[in-house]
Design a protein around this motif. Sequence first.
Motif, PDB file in Angstrom:
ATOM      1  N   ALA A   8     -34.113  40.396  -1.223  1.00  0.00           N
ATOM      2  CA  ALA A   8     -35.224  39.711  -1.882  1.00  0.00           C
ATOM      3  C   ALA A   8     -35.370  39.691  -3.158  1.00  0.00           C
ATOM      4  O   ALA A   8     -34.777  40.715  -4.068  1.00  0.00           O
ATOM      5  N   GLN A   9     -35.968  38.742  -3.714  1.00  0.00           N
ATOM      6  CA  GLN A   9     -36.173  38.329  -5.077  1.00  0.00           C
ATOM      7  C   GLN A   9     -34.974  38.616  -6.070  1.00  0.00           C
ATOM      8  O   GLN A   9     -34.772  39.448  -6.804  1.00  0.00           O
ATOM      9  N   VAL A  10     -34.154  37.500  -5.819  1.00  0.00           N
ATOM     10  CA  VAL A  10     -32.754  37.701  -6.517  1.00  0.00           C
ATOM     11  C   VAL A  10     -33.060  37.599  -8.110  1.00  0.00           C
ATOM     12  O   VAL A  10     -32.421  38.170  -8.746  1.00  0.00           O
ATOM     13  N   LEU A  11     -34.029  36.889  -8.370  1.00  0.00           N
ATOM     14  CA  LEU A  11     -34.207  36.676  -9.880  1.00  0.00           C
ATOM     15  C   LEU A  11     -34.625  37.800 -10.586  1.00  0.00           C
ATOM     16  O   LEU A  11     -34.353  38.015 -11.968  1.00  0.00           O
ATOM     17  N   ASP A  12     -35.145  38.882 -10.169  1.00  0.00           N
ATOM     18  CA  ASP A  12     -35.660  40.281 -10.655  1.00  0.00           C
ATOM     19  C   ASP A  12     -34.595  41.230 -10.501  1.00  0.00           C
ATOM     20  O   ASP A  12     -34.617  41.818  -9.443  1.00  0.00           O
ATOM     21  N   ASP A  13     -33.647  41.406 -11.457  1.00  0.00           N
ATOM     22  CA  ASP A  13     -32.374  42.103 -10.949  1.00  0.00           C
ATOM     23  C   ASP A  13     -32.504  43.402 -11.817  1.00  0.00           C
ATOM     24  O   ASP A  13     -31.283  44.313 -11.839  1.00  0.00           O
ATOM     25  N   LYS A  20     -44.150  33.631  -7.170  1.00  0.00           N
ATOM     26  CA  LYS A  20     -43.192  32.974  -7.836  1.00  0.00           C
ATOM     27  C   LYS A  20     -41.681  33.327  -7.374  1.00  0.00           C
ATOM     28  O   LYS A  20     -41.136  32.826  -7.016  1.00  0.00           O
ATOM     29  N   SER A  21     -41.763  34.822  -7.350  1.00  0.00           N
ATOM     30  CA  SER A  21     -40.193  35.377  -6.882  1.00  0.00           C
ATOM     31  C   SER A  21     -40.314  35.099  -5.643  1.00  0.00           C
ATOM     32  O   SER A  21     -38.869  34.359  -5.110  1.00  0.00           O
ATOM     33  N   THR A  22     -40.998  34.963  -4.665  1.00  0.00           N
ATOM     34  CA  THR A  22     -40.738  34.861  -3.215  1.00  0.00           C
ATOM     35  C   THR A  22     -40.573  33.337  -3.050  1.00  0.00           C
ATOM     36  O   THR A  22     -39.621  32.958  -2.113  1.00  0.00           O
ATOM     37  N   ARG A  82     -42.332  47.034 -10.800  1.00  0.00           N
ATOM     38  CA  ARG A  82     -43.334  46.706 -11.279  1.00  0.00           C
ATOM     39  C   ARG A  82     -43.967  45.278 -10.962  1.00  0.00           C
ATOM     40  O   ARG A  82     -45.032  44.827 -11.483  1.00  0.00           O
ATOM     41  N   GLY A  83     -43.002  44.488 -10.209  1.00  0.00           N
ATOM     42  CA  GLY A  83     -43.374  43.267  -9.668  1.00  0.00           C
ATOM     43  C   GLY A  83     -43.721  42.217 -10.747  1.00  0.00           C
ATOM     44  O   GLY A  83     -44.143  41.381 -10.603  1.00  0.00           O
ATOM     45  N   ILE A  84     -42.931  42.597 -11.970  1.00  0.00           N
ATOM     46  CA  ILE A  84     -42.969  41.406 -13.004  1.00  0.00           C
ATOM     47  C   ILE A  84     -41.601  41.113 -13.406  1.00  0.00           C
ATOM     48  O   ILE A  84     -40.762  41.963 -13.457  1.00  0.00           O
ATOM     49  N   THR A  85     -41.656  39.823 -14.039  1.00  0.00           N
ATOM     50  CA  THR A  85     -40.086  39.450 -14.448  1.00  0.00           C
ATOM     51  C   THR A  85     -40.151  39.699 -15.842  1.00  0.00           C
ATOM     52  O   THR A  85     -40.902  38.998 -16.609  1.00  0.00           O
ATOM     53  N   ILE A  86     -39.261  40.655 -16.521  1.00  0.00           N
ATOM     54  CA  ILE A  86     -39.313  41.146 -17.935  1.00  0.00           C
ATOM     55  C   ILE A  86     -38.651  40.126 -18.594  1.00  0.00           C
ATOM     56  O   ILE A  86     -38.978  39.515 -19.496  1.00  0.00           O
TER      57      ILE A  86
HETATM   58 MG    MG Z   1     -41.792  38.148  -9.739  1.00  0.00          MG
END
Ligand code: MG
Length: 595
Positions: free
Chosen positions: A38-43, A17-19, A50-54
């Motif tokens: 890399a992965q702007v959305l997970d800030d 998803k993030s990629t 943890r590789g998850i979007t909280i």
């Molecule tokens: Mg992600």
Amino acid sequence: MKNIRNFCIIAHIDHGKSTLADRLLETTGTVVGKDLQAQVLDDMDLERERGITIKSHAIQMDYHYKGEKYVLNLIDTPGHVDFSYEVSRSIAACEGALLIVDATQGIQAQTISNLYLAIDNNLEIIPVLNKMDMPNAMPEEVKDQIEELIGCDRDDIIEASGKTGLGVDRILEAVVERIPAPTGDPDAPLQALVFDSEFNSFRGIITYCRIMNGSLRKGDIVKFVSTGKEYAADEIGVLRLEQEPRNELKTGDVGYIISGIKTSSEVKVGDTITHVERPCSAAIEGFKEVKPMVFAGIYPIDSEDYEDLRASIEKLQLNDASLTFEPESSAALGFGFRCGFLGMLHMEIVQERLDREFDMNVITTVPNVMYIAHTTKGEVFEMHNPSDMPSPTVLDYIEEPYIKAQIITPTDYIGQIMTLCLGKRGVLIKQHYLTGNRIELNYEMPLAEIVFDFYDKLKSITKGYASFDYFQIGYRRANLVKLDILLNGESVDALSALIHFDNAYSFGKRICEKLKELIPRQQFDIAIQAAIGAKIISRETIKAVRKDVTAKCYGGDISRKRKLLEKQKKGKKRMKQIGNVEVPQKAFLAVLKLD
Ligand code: MG
Ligand code: GDP
């Protein structure tokens, strides 16, 4: 409005998803060159590790297609079961969803339950087969699964790769072509859906919302329907890489509001925002108060840190409304807090943040779910702690939370999974083949049985191939008893647990054995007993040892002797003195380590 597209991404963790989101931002020129971290959305650091979007966020892109400019709002969704209510609100703010499936893995339980949420909300689903660049991709098999699941046309499935960029243009075109523009009445009273909020130490709470009807102008006086509280919309705007202030948000827009709100508990995900003058007639459907599901005591290791711990938890709560706490005291551990969490992952995150961001050293006690007690006098109350259990003379019955579990697995493991679920008081209610060799199992189970180690066990017996998701289905009456642990005759409140009667004896036996392993031998015998009420159901004894640590020194070098004694003293510090017994920290979590 006709050139707006609001969409989210549904995917299992690690399916990309993030990629892919990064690729969309890059292709639309929303981020360029160096900005493309890399992965702007997970800030949040923790999220990236943890590789998850909280926490969900949103980002706006411009996209030019067939001579017209479109505004695409991508609303990010959290990827873990603990946060499924937040996912449902993000979905409600969209008209479409990208369904991303890893071509090497196939569809997983998490994907399915979120997909059902999206279908229930009438979202247009765009299926994307990601990681097509991988040599072990199985596109035909996974396409079969997708076709079966959403009944789409095989040609509608977009082959993509977040790594090589394959399919990214096709995805953007599909977003414009297939997802409908927002509907809603621009002239109606304001109705905005809160899908997320975020704490900013300079600006207070930032509310993220989607305008469903009407419009909002900077400075308007607005009201949050569930709390009834009123605020001035001091700043409003849209979400680019950064917030961009605007004077107006219209029907269909996704944006933010800053209005001097200090704590996250005032902004509830799923709430409706409307104008104080000319309010909307009804709130947006689907609002729910999020309630913590798992409770545990958090105690400072050093009792002098109690006030610091309180301040730290209060700060954490500013941007985590689902974290609750109240002071509690334990005869064994002193003063601390009983904290409520959405689930075990949430609990781990809080523990980790206390450690990292606040440098707090804490002991966490055995987590438990929330029970409901009914007394013979007709009183009903919530129990957050085994010690809340009413005395047997007034207790009528207890109810415990139940969940529906969704497990997807290769058929090879069905037998072992059924054994596991049976041991956890699970009842099979449905099974359904997704393809010839993958099956979906539905179980009803007590939440208490799955909250601790169920997922780990499921993963290990299926070598990682099974996936799992659950949602709560209410409370049911259960035959639970309080099991107490006594050390040398003294009951240790922090070790009590509520256990189903049928499991109490074997549980009592195993916990005594485990504690015998974990508590070091001391200079006298230690009796470990498990009891239900006055009845002892199990007993172990730790034999005394006379340990003269200085004996090794042969009376020689005195400074060496002193060092050794100091070392021993330090070792003691991580112990809690209970009566005359010293108990190491890990014993308080022994229950979690039973096989
Ligand atoms: Mg992600
Ligand atoms: P998320 O958890 O769904 O956000 O997944 P991520 O975007 O963090 O991706 C998970 C892992 O898969 C990362 O190591 C990515 O580098 C990798 N990945 C993502 N998309 C692709 C892809 O299309 N091809 C390959 N080979 N790897 C990918």
